[in-house]
Motif scaffolding. Structure first.
Motif, PDB file in Angstrom:
ATOM      1  N   THR A 180      46.466  -7.324  35.661  1.00 29.68           N
ATOM      2  CA  THR A 180      47.791  -6.857  35.859  1.00 29.68           C
ATOM      3  C   THR A 180      48.156  -6.301  34.313  1.00 29.68           C
ATOM      4  N   ARG A 181      47.669  -6.769  33.337  1.00 30.17           N
ATOM      5  CA  ARG A 181      48.116  -6.300  32.020  1.00 30.17           C
ATOM      6  C   ARG A 181      46.833  -5.971  31.143  1.00 30.17           C
ATOM      7  N   LEU A 182      46.671  -4.739  30.849  1.00 33.28           N
ATOM      8  CA  LEU A 182      45.483  -4.275  30.354  1.00 33.28           C
ATOM      9  C   LEU A 182      45.917  -3.757  28.748  1.00 33.28           C
ATOM     10  N   GLY A 183      44.850  -4.443  28.090  1.00 37.93           N
ATOM     11  CA  GLY A 183      44.906  -4.132  26.634  1.00 37.93           C
ATOM     12  C   GLY A 183      43.710  -3.282  26.201  1.00 37.93           C
ATOM     13  N   ILE A 184      44.013  -2.006  25.569  1.00 38.54           N
ATOM     14  CA  ILE A 184      43.123  -0.954  25.132  1.00 38.54           C
ATOM     15  C   ILE A 184      43.121  -0.913  23.594  1.00 38.54           C
ATOM     16  N   TYR A 185      42.007  -1.270  23.068  1.00 36.61           N
ATOM     17  CA  TYR A 185      41.850  -1.247  21.721  1.00 36.61           C
ATOM     18  C   TYR A 185      40.816  -0.526  21.197  1.00 36.61           C
ATOM     19  N   ALA A 186      40.967   0.231  20.034  1.00 32.02           N
ATOM     20  CA  ALA A 186      39.751   1.029  19.654  1.00 32.02           C
ATOM     21  C   ALA A 186      39.753   1.094  18.160  1.00 32.02           C
ATOM     22  N   VAL A 187      38.644   1.341  17.586  1.00 32.78           N
ATOM     23  CA  VAL A 187      38.310   1.571  15.969  1.00 32.78           C
ATOM     24  C   VAL A 187      37.677   2.824  15.814  1.00 32.78           C
ATOM     25  N   THR A 188      38.222   3.620  14.980  1.00 36.26           N
ATOM     26  CA  THR A 188      37.811   5.020  14.478  1.00 36.26           C
ATOM     27  C   THR A 188      36.683   4.731  13.373  1.00 36.26           C
ATOM     28  N   GLU A 189      36.030   6.115  13.257  1.00 36.36           N
ATOM     29  CA  GLU A 189      34.860   5.963  12.267  1.00 36.36           C
ATOM     30  C   GLU A 189      35.661   5.645  10.810  1.00 36.36           C
ATOM     31  N   ASP A 190      36.666   6.052  10.473  1.00 36.21           N
ATOM     32  CA  ASP A 190      37.362   5.788   9.593  1.00 36.21           C
ATOM     33  C   ASP A 190      37.900   4.415   9.143  1.00 36.21           C
ATOM     34  N   GLY A 191      38.047   3.637  10.294  1.00 42.01           N
ATOM     35  CA  GLY A 191      38.310   2.099  10.123  1.00 42.01           C
ATOM     36  C   GLY A 191      39.618   2.065  10.661  1.00 42.01           C
ATOM     37  N   GLU A 192      40.241   3.181  11.418  1.00 39.38           N
ATOM     38  CA  GLU A 192      41.687   3.035  11.881  1.00 39.38           C
ATOM     39  C   GLU A 192      41.572   2.076  13.233  1.00 39.38           C
ATOM     40  N   HIS A 193      42.545   1.445  13.166  1.00 36.13           N
ATOM     41  CA  HIS A 193      42.813   0.366  14.348  1.00 36.13           C
ATOM     42  C   HIS A 193      43.925   1.015  15.296  1.00 36.13           C
ATOM     43  N   LEU A 194      43.624   1.110  16.731  1.00 36.56           N
ATOM     44  CA  LEU A 194      44.378   1.853  17.523  1.00 36.56           C
ATOM     45  C   LEU A 194      44.692   0.612  18.857  1.00 36.56           C
ATOM     46  N   GLY A 195      45.712   0.713  19.352  1.00 36.06           N
ATOM     47  CA  GLY A 195      45.755  -0.342  20.435  1.00 36.06           C
ATOM     48  C   GLY A 195      47.194  -0.128  21.306  1.00 36.06           C
ATOM     49  N   ARG A 196      47.020  -0.366  22.298  1.00 33.68           N
ATOM     50  CA  ARG A 196      48.139  -0.259  23.527  1.00 33.68           C
ATOM     51  C   ARG A 196      47.822  -1.182  24.719  1.00 33.68           C
ATOM     52  N   ALA A 197      49.019  -1.822  25.126  1.00 30.79           N
ATOM     53  CA  ALA A 197      49.065  -2.293  26.335  1.00 30.79           C
ATOM     54  C   ALA A 197      49.525  -1.936  27.628  1.00 30.79           C
TER      55      ALA A 197
END
Length: 535
Positions: free
Chosen positions: A288-305
């Protein structure tokens, strides 16, 4: 006496702050097309209004209204098509603005974001001070209007945001009681049938529904009714029996080459969503609560719930992945990542027991080995040929048999594009032909004298059909017939009259009779074609 009080308190949901951007689909569509916010505008899906702005509503445009009626009420109406990806992409700026002030941001859907209020309110000096900062920040960073509501639980806080109210702690049931029962049918909740039944039973407000004994609600309405009843009472939608998911349920994927395009991400999302939900289903859980987390090629960290009122299906997970990549990869310069995504992690941050909710988990929790093997094969074929390589038929709205069949790519939501209660003047009555021809076959229908049969201006056959010849073949005797059914719109258009007729023709040798669907156009020199065959 203290133990029951503690249990009752534990059943109360946490205090939430919900920030709502009114008419977001219209706001996003107008921003993309450069249309002023003062222009009446509406977003349409399946030829019906799904969202409209305030100027349009002042001119009589309402949700669910047909396009022709909406444009007759408001001739200057700007018309936009529904696009979830566009809405999510532009809403990312709002989510980032909120995230700059408060941690724990959860996007419920494009246009609606929720955050826990207790810690942030203490930091900024109270709930009102927090709301003022949020509204100013969103207005400055995203340039959009918003409303904020605070209450216990996501459901009550959403209704409070729509009214711009602060609900005092412990008074959520009092706030909900006078609200109409239709508020239970929030987007994505799929409670239209339940709400309609409650209204027909005379329950017009949330308070009237909340006053019913819980045992009677479960007996009469089942689990969906119980969950709605808890919301109407201001309680948590489900009892607080949630558990932390084991770490192996997290799905991580490495990409080589990196993902830089939304269409590529959307295609990959289907397989990831399937794996994610299958892992949960194996443990009897739903997310019921999904966390989506990503890392880019340059090392940036992205995230959203992403929080969802109902447990997420594979299609729901894939949609939220696509929306999130829309927001990341198509953001304005300076906000988008500087390189492609190399690693993606899906994390079930909140789960519920699947069996207690009687859920369908990954092919509804009951897929056997053969079904799963076939599903993997379909996904493999799509990987080789593209999403359109595997199509499944869906019966939808329409007047003619061929037009009612819509082909849906495997894995896409099998949802009707037309309202279930839509009427189709001139639609062929049941039963429908078992086989519908891709290309109608020329035919000829004659009467007992061998003369062609046509359709009159009064939508009647010129004579009783007695023979049918297909593609110039030998005539076959007609032993029964039904119709004609005129095509809708013929009375308002010039040209020959058109109608469909069901014919029962004698079989060859000892074969049983065969039923066919034929189409006729014209009275003089009529043109007949065979459109379908009945079993």
């Amino acid at each position: 006496m203290t133990v029951p009080a503690q249990r009752a308190a534990s059943d109360l949901p946490a205090r939430m702050l919900v920030l709502w951007c009114p008419d977001w689909p219209v706001v996003a569509a107008a921003a993309v097309d450069g249309v002023s916010v003062t222009v009446p505008a509406a977003v349409f899906s399946a030829n019906r209004v799904v969202a409209s702005n305030a100027p349009a509503r002042r001119n009589g445009v309402r949700r669910g209204m047909r396009r022709r009626e909406a444009q007759s009420n408001c001739p200057d109406l700007a018309v936009f098509g529904a696009d979830d990806g566009r809405d999510a992409r532009l809403f990312e700026a709002v989510a980032l603005a909120v995230e700059g002030l408060v941690v724990g941001v959860e996007v419920v859907r494009p246009g609606l974001v929720a955050v826990p209020v207790s810690g942030a309110a203490a930091y900024f000096g109270g709930e009102h001070a927090l709301v003022e900062r949020l509204v100013d920040e969103v207005s400055a960073a995203a340039g959009v209007e918003c409303q904020v509501g605070v209450a216990e639980g996501l459901f009550a806080a959403t209704l409070a945001a729509r009214r711009g109210e602060f609900v005092e702690p412990g008074r959520v049931a009092e706030f909900l009681a006078p609200l109409p029962i239709t508020e239970l049918d929030q987007p994505g909740a799929d409670r239209a049938e339940l709400v309609d039944l409650l209204r027909r039973l005379g329950l017009r407000t949330l308070g009237a529904f909340a006053d019913l004994p819980e045992r009677d609600v479960v007996t009469r309405f089942g689990t969906p009714g119980l969950l709605a009843h808890r919301l109407a009472r201001g309680r948590s939608e489900r009892p607080p029996l949630r558990r932390s998911p084991p770490p192996e349920l997290t799905v991580t994927e490495e990409f080589d080459p990196v993902v830089e395009r939304v269409d590529v991400a959307a295609f990959l999302a289907k397989g990831l969503a399937t794996r994610f939900c299958a892992g949960l289903a194996g443990h009897g859980l739903a997310c019921t609560r999904l966390g989506i987390y990503a890392v880019t090629e340059d090392g940036e960290h992205l995230g959203r719930a992403w929080r969802c009122a109902e447990p997420l299906t594979p299609a729901g997970v894939a949609d939220r992945l696509r929306w999130q990549f829309e927001g990341w990869l198509r953001a304005a310069p300076g906000r988008r990542p500087t390189s492609g995504v190399v690693r993606l992690r899906l994390e079930p941050e909140e789960t519920v027991e699947g069996r207690s909710l009687q859920l369908d988990l990954w092919r509804n929790g009951r897929s056997d080995e053969d079904d799963e093997r076939a599903a993997r094969a379909f996904v493999r074929v799509q990987g080789l040929l593209g999403p359109e390589g595997v199509l499944t038929p869906l019966l939808d709205g329409g007047r003619d048999p061929a037009g009612r069949v819509r082909l849906v790519p495997w894995g896409d939501p099998r949802e009707r594009t037309t309202p279930a209660d839509a009427t189709w003047p001139g639609r062929l009555p049941a039963p429908s032909p078992a086989t519908v021809l891709d290309r109608p076959v020329p035919a000829q229908v004659v009467d007992a004298e061998g003369r062609p049969v046509g359709v009159t201006e009064r939508d009647q056959l010129t004579a009783t059909p007695r023979g049918l010849s297909i593609t110039g073949g030998p005539p076959r005797a007609v032993v029964g017939w039904a119709g004609p059914w005129p095509l809708a719109g013929d009375r308002r258009r010039p040209g020959p009259r058109r109608a469909r007729v069901q014919l029962l023709v004698a079989g060859e040798a000892d074969d049983p009779p065969e039923a066919v669907l034929v189409h006729c156009a014209g009275t003089e020199n009529p043109l007949w074609t065979v459109e379908g065959v009945y079993d």
